[in-house]
Design an enzyme around this catalytic site. Structure first.
Site, short mmCIF file in Angstrom:
data_model
loop_
_atom_site.label_atom_id
_atom_site.label_comp_id
_atom_site.label_asym_id
_atom_site.label_seq_id
_atom_site.Cartn_x
_atom_site.Cartn_y
_atom_site.Cartn_z
N ASP A 1 2.41 8.58 -13.49
CA ASP A 1 2.76 7.14 -13.25
C ASP A 1 3.46 6.75 -14.70
O ASP A 1 3.78 5.43 -14.68
CB ASP A 1 1.85 6.42 -12.78
CG ASP A 1 2.00 6.30 -11.26
OD1 ASP A 1 3.29 6.48 -10.77
OD2 ASP A 1 0.80 5.99 -10.45
N GLN B 1 -4.04 5.79 -6.66
CA GLN B 1 -3.15 4.75 -5.85
C GLN B 1 -3.69 3.55 -6.01
O GLN B 1 -4.86 3.54 -6.07
CB GLN B 1 -3.26 5.44 -4.40
CG GLN B 1 -2.47 4.27 -3.59
CD GLN B 1 -0.97 4.53 -3.69
OE1 GLN B 1 -0.49 5.93 -3.71
NE2 GLN B 1 -0.35 3.53 -3.92
N LYS C 1 4.02 10.33 -0.60
CA LYS C 1 4.01 11.07 -1.80
C LYS C 1 3.51 12.46 -1.62
O LYS C 1 4.21 13.63 -2.15
CB LYS C 1 3.05 10.48 -2.93
CG LYS C 1 3.65 9.07 -3.37
CD LYS C 1 2.70 8.29 -4.22
CE LYS C 1 3.26 6.83 -4.38
NZ LYS C 1 2.16 5.85 -4.90
#
Ligand code: NDP
Length: 292
Positions: free
Chosen positions: A122, A99, A55
């Site tokens: 997210d 994460q 990412k």
């Protein structure tokens, strides 16, 4: 035998990234703002480390700023929350991502809720989950959003179609079902307690599989001509990345995502796109009004 269309997520993700890098350049020139993505990574899980690095790498490639802040497995909840609060208030940070998975001693829900929902790239914050349900979202969970973007790119109709989503996780299955519903598909969700799964998946015009079991879906689960999206990422005996869907399904499906090169690259492209969108939103909220 009909020939299957491979839904090439890698190529579309590349197009999206090229487009984004031009937009980022323009944003820098016109507003002096560089979108910034912060990834918080806890522990030494190998896969998580690779995902986080990927990412960061992609973000840097298209001209964003990006940092991975790493924490040892022993980090306390308070320490992690303190860093989230810091980034919530950092004016140059537009998107925060924790994460997953987190070590067990950390309360995942509390940590995700601590992220300012305007920076929740997210889309896992309860406010964003609620907004998705109310059909008023600002951010979407990246994997389902990537899947819809890919289906739209290939002009796959959703209205009135029967869509079956296998898997009901909060990050893939549930938001996927909700988003398909908002696109006027007739949605069925299946999970580990579903009885007679084959009879259900065989009804699907659109079959989305997010189970996490190698080659779980076989040709006899699939209706002739169905569109099959394979979210799964599993390792085979040789360490090769394989999906939840058996490759033989291509003989029955009209279109199918490959693994690798299908959903995975689209997820990252959506993450980058949403970081850019959050930066734009930040600019519009913090613009100083002109004195006329
Ligand atoms: P989870 O483990 O959170 O969820 C798996 C789901 O599969 C659960 O809802 C579970 O049901 C269901 N399931 C398990 N066994 C069966 C069964 N026998 N029949 C029907 N349903 C079953 O996984 P995720 O959603 O997080 O991920 C799924 C896969 O997708 C993984 O391989 C993951 O690595 C991959 N993934 C890939 C991404 C990408 O970008 N390519 C992004 C995110 C995930 P129940 O709820 O009843 O337990």
């Amino acid at each position: 035998m009909m020939s299957v269309t491979l839904l090439n997520g890698r190529a579309l993700a590349q197009e999206i990234k090229c487009d984004l890098s031009k937009k980022v350049e323009k944003l820098k020139e016109e507003k002096g703002v560089v979108p910034k993505l912060v990834v918080l990574l806890v522990g030494d899980d190998c896969a998580s480390r690779i995902y986080a690095r990927n990412k960061e790498k992609m973000a840097l490639q298209i001209g964003f700023e990006s940092v991975i802040e790493e924490f040892p497995n022993t980090v306390t909840q308070e320490e992690l929350l303190a860093r989230i609060h810091y980034y919530n208030h950092a004016k140059d940070c537009h998107a925060i991502l924790v994460q997953l998975p987190l070590p067990e001693h950390l309360d995942k829900q509390k940590i995700l809720q601590a992220i300012d929902y305007h920076k929740d790239v997210d889309g896992f914050h309860p406010m964003n989950v609620g907004n998705l349900l109310l059909n008023n979202p600002t951010v979407f969970p990246c994997t389902p959003q990537g899947i819809l973007t890919l289906l739209d790119y290939y002009n796959i109709a959703l209205t009135g179609k029967t869509a079956v989503v296998v898997g009901r996780s909060t990050i893939v299955g549930k938001p996927m079902a909700q988003m398909l519903l908002q696109r006027d598909a007739t949605v069925i969700m299946a999970h580990s307690r579903t009885e007679n799964l084959k009879a259900i998946t065989q009804q699907a015009d659109i079959l989305i599989v997010a189970v996490g079991k190698k080659h779980f879906i076989t040709p006899d689960h699939v209706k002739q001509g169905a569109v099959v999206v394979d979210v799964g990422t599993n390792e085979d005996e040789n360490g090769k990345l394989v999906g939840d869907v058996m490759p033989d399904v291509a003989q029955i499906a009209s279109a199918m995502t490959p693994v690798p090169g299908g959903v995975g690259p689209m997820t990252i492209a959506m993450l980058l796109n949403q970081t850019y969108q959050l930066a734009l939103e930040h600019i519009s909220c913090h613009q100083t009004p002109k004195n006329n």
